[in-house]
Enzyme design. Structure first.
Site, short mmCIF file in Angstrom:
data_model
loop_
_atom_site.label_atom_id
_atom_site.label_comp_id
_atom_site.label_asym_id
_atom_site.label_seq_id
_atom_site.Cartn_x
_atom_site.Cartn_y
_atom_site.Cartn_z
N GLU A 410 0.58 -1.03 -0.32
CA GLU A 410 -0.31 0.13 -0.02
C GLU A 410 0.22 1.69 0.07
OE1 GLU A 410 -1.00 -3.00 1.64
OE2 GLU A 410 -2.60 -3.25 1.08
N HIS A 480 -12.20 -6.30 8.32
CA HIS A 480 -12.71 -6.07 6.80
C HIS A 480 -14.29 -4.92 7.48
CE1 HIS A 480 -10.85 -9.30 5.49
NE2 HIS A 480 -10.91 -9.30 3.96
#
Ligand SMILES: Cc1ncc(C[n+]2csc(CCOP(=O)(O)OP(=O)(O)O)c2C)c(N)n1
Length: 679
Positions: A410, A480
């Site tokens: 990322e 999540h």
């Protein structure tokens, strides 16, 4: 070389006189840096140097006065306008991209800068692309051996080699990272040995205090990259005679014998000896040269000390673009609805397609965002287009140069986007889940959001980061389901959009793309495919200005300020409250930075009772900021305490009952509405 060393000496003198406020030297690194400067082309190649690169910047053409203006923190300091410490180089004309203090972040910017050149060369639709790249340009990046321990260094090497980019890495190995010796950083103590197995990478190790060895190797390395044979890696062993910085004393950890051995390799001394041994200069010539250099520096120092300083009223200038205001009426364009109501996924996908058609500078990359990376697969498969399918079909429509999969890294995604944006591309990147944005946090907090400010508005990186956020998935679990917009609201320089409907998503995404600041675009996963927030596509030019809340429901008794997934939950609670004759106004903020204070204040003054409802944890959630401001500025308009509704201070658990207990529900909002109405 001498100019560089003597500038360091001058700055040290000025620091000791408290005329400047920080000093870090490039002493001992001069030979390899002058060699690099003689090999590379200012304003043609691209540069991401680190703080020791004074000699390189001088060789490229940055005048001593500019360096001293930075040291005194002058308004006229071209690297930063008094925002950054000295030796944090930046120079648009020379293509030196503004650098920062975190060790290693610049390596990914260099990757992005190198990729930008490749993209400009391959995307003919970009109108002014010919002015933006050169066929044989290369990108230079430097760092110390200590910084090669940072993950971003390895992420950069991965991308440089997988994409065979025209980039030259220079590792300036002075043996220490502050007090930590290289053998603690690097297994075996030799970084060039470790990287030799990277495919296509030119690797050479040299004595960076030997000017001629440095020049030979820098020429070979740059020629290799210019010829598009791949990236090059030069490991230069140098010395660091002036300790790490003026705040460090190397005598505390470096034995005298080692320091004496280093002194014998001093590049200035070695070069002077070479000149004398070869009859190219006498002691008198060298003394005259030193006097000339000192006179030039003294003159520059006098000018720098007299130069104007930034005034206090400019303290927040350049946090955001001073020219493009995404809150202005220019971003308030009417909807031209078409088709039948569709989901937020469809609205975002279509907006991306329309914007990419309009502006060929837009590039989309991230994990799994392409339809299919393998060329042979693309014609025979339906395509992935993101784990939530937001980018589906983009690669097929716009090609591999504009839409591609990144590595699973990322910081790499955001860091490369910074480098590309610095060169005028418009990256719209995806972080696959908000829960995994954290490896990119330093790139966001220290680079993306600060680039414009720290460079005195000479560099910018108006990147859009799209990321799915939030829970209510019944099984999403702690990794999540996360929220956390308040953490980014705490980073000056970024805008944050958080739409709750398909139409708002289209309008706010377009504003995000067309504005000139970095934007974090939060897409709630649970809202992606609901029926209650569907809408007709509002057309190719529909934009919603930032800082413009939407009143989703009128009511005179209680105001609920909310956003994201809590909008629908609040609307349901408001409907229930109506049965108790409580009229609830629901204000959807739509953007968190900036937020619509005027709308909040107007409704609080009218309704006098306010609840703030968000999905994120109550503790330090963005509601805390709003509550404090409402209490502070609107106290006399309140008939009840400001009430907040948010998640428990716990991760979002996997088991649905636990998730339900942790995340705020309609019933929690209703309870808060009733209490506030009754108070
Ligand atoms: C990410 C990060 N961690 C820590 C620091 C503090 N720091 C500044 S310089 C430095 C050492 C860097 O060593 P090296 O990369 O070998 O370069 P050198 O200064 O020796 O040239 C450290 C730890 C920092 N600036 N950034």
């Amino acid at each position: 070389m001498l100019l560089s060393r003597k500038l360091d000496d001058k700055e040290i003198q000025l620091k000791n006189q408290s005329q400047i406020f920080f000093q870090i030297s490039g002493a001992g690194h001069e030979a390899v840096l002058v060699a690099a400067g003689l090999t590379l082309r200012p304003g043609y190649d691209w540069f991401c140097p680190y703080y020791r690169d004074r000699a390189l910047c001088l060789q490229l053409g940055m005048p001593p006065l500019d360096m001293l203006l930075a040291a005194v923190g002058s308004r006229d300091d071209p690297s930063s306008g008094g925002r950054q410490m000295p030796s944090h180089w930046g120079h648009p004309k020379l293509n030196i991209i503004s650098g920062s203090s975190p060790t290693g972040t610049q390596v990914l910017h260099a990757i992005g800068a190198a990729e930008a050149g490749v993209i400009y060369s391959r995307v003919p639709q970009i109108p002014d692309r010919r002015e933006r790249f050169r066929d044989d340009e290369i990108t230079y990046v430097s760092l110390g051996e200590g910084a090669t321990s940072e993950g971003e260094f390895w992420e950069a090497l991965n991308t440089a080699c997988t994409r065979s980019l025209p980039i030259v890495f220079l590792i300036e190995d002075n043996g220490y990272a502050i007090s930590v010796p290289v053998e603690v950083q690097t297994p075996g103590g030799d970084i060039s040995k470790l990287v030799r197995s990277f495919p296509g990478l030119f690797v050479e190790s040299i004595d960076g205090t030997d000017f001629f060895a440095s020049l030979r190797t820098m020429r070979e390395a740059t020629a290799y990259a210019r010829a598009r044979k791949g990236p090059a890696f030069v490991h230069a062993k140098v010395i660091r005679p002036y300790s790490h910085s003026l705040s460090d004393d190397e005598k505390l950890y470096k034995p005298a014998t080692e320091r004496e051995a280093e002194a014998r390799r001093d590049p200035i001394k070695r070069f002077a000896e070479f000149l004398k041994d070869n009859g190219l200069a006498t002691d008198d010539d060298l003394a005259a040269m030193a006097a000339e250099v000192e006179a030039e520096i003294n003159d520059a120092a006098t000018k720098a000390l007299a130069a104007p300083k930034p005034s206090k009223d400019t303290a927040t200038l350049w946090v955001y673009s001073p020219d493009v205001d995404p809150c202005s009426s220019a971003f308030d364009t009417p909807a031209q609805p078409e088709g039948k109501p569709d989901t937020m996924v469809a609205a975002i996908n279509r907006t991306l397609k329309d914007e990419m058609t309009r502006d060929a500078r837009i590039v989309v990359f991230g994990e799994d965002v392409a339809d299919a990376s393998k060329k042979e697969a693309l014609p025979v498969v339906p395509g992935k287009g993101g784990v939530f399918k937001l980018t589906h079909g983009l690669q097929r429509m716009f090609g591999d140069d504009r839409v591609f999969n990144s590595q699973l890294a990322e910081a790499n995604i955001v860091g490369r986007a910074v480098g590309m944006a610095a060169r005028g591309l418009k990256p719209v990147v995806e972080i696959q889940f908000f829960d995994y944005i954290w490896p990119a946090m330093m790139q966001i907090r220290d680079e993306l959001t600060m680039m414009r400010y720290r460079s005195g508005n000479t560099w910018k990186c108006p990147v859009v980061i799209r990321t799915p956020i939030g829970g209510y998935l019944r099984g999403g679990g702690p990794y999540h389901s996360q929220s956390g917009e308040s953490i980014f609201a705490h980073c000056p320089g970024i805008r944050i959009a958080y739409p709750s409907t398909a139409v708002d998503a289209a309008g706010l995404l377009r504003t995000s793309i067309r504005c000139d600041d970095p934007v974090l675009f939060l897409e709630h996963k649970h809202l992606y495919r609901q029926t209650y927030n569907k809408g007709e596509y509002p057309g190719k030019d529909f934009m919603i200005p930032f800082g413009c809340a939407s009143l989703r429901r009128e009511g005179d008794d209680v105001l609920v300020v909310t956003w994201g997934a809590l909008v629908q939950r609040t609307l349901l609670a408001a409907h229930q409250a109506e049965k108790d004759h409580i009229g609830v106004a629901v204000l959807d903020l739509r953007t968190i930075v900036p937020y619509d204070w005027d709308a909040i204040a107007a409704h609080v003054k009218r309704v006098n009772r306010v609840v703030i409802a968000h999905e994120d944890q109550l503790m330090c959630g963005f509601g805390a900021e709003l509550a404090a401001r409402i209490a502070g500025e609107l106290f006399e308009h309140l008939d009840a305490p400001v009430t907040r509704v948010g998640a428990l201070n716990a991760p979002v658990a996997y088991y649905p009952d636990l998730e339900e207990a942790i995340l705020p529900q309609s019933s929690d909002v209703l309870k808060a509405i009733r209490q506030t109405a009754r108070y």
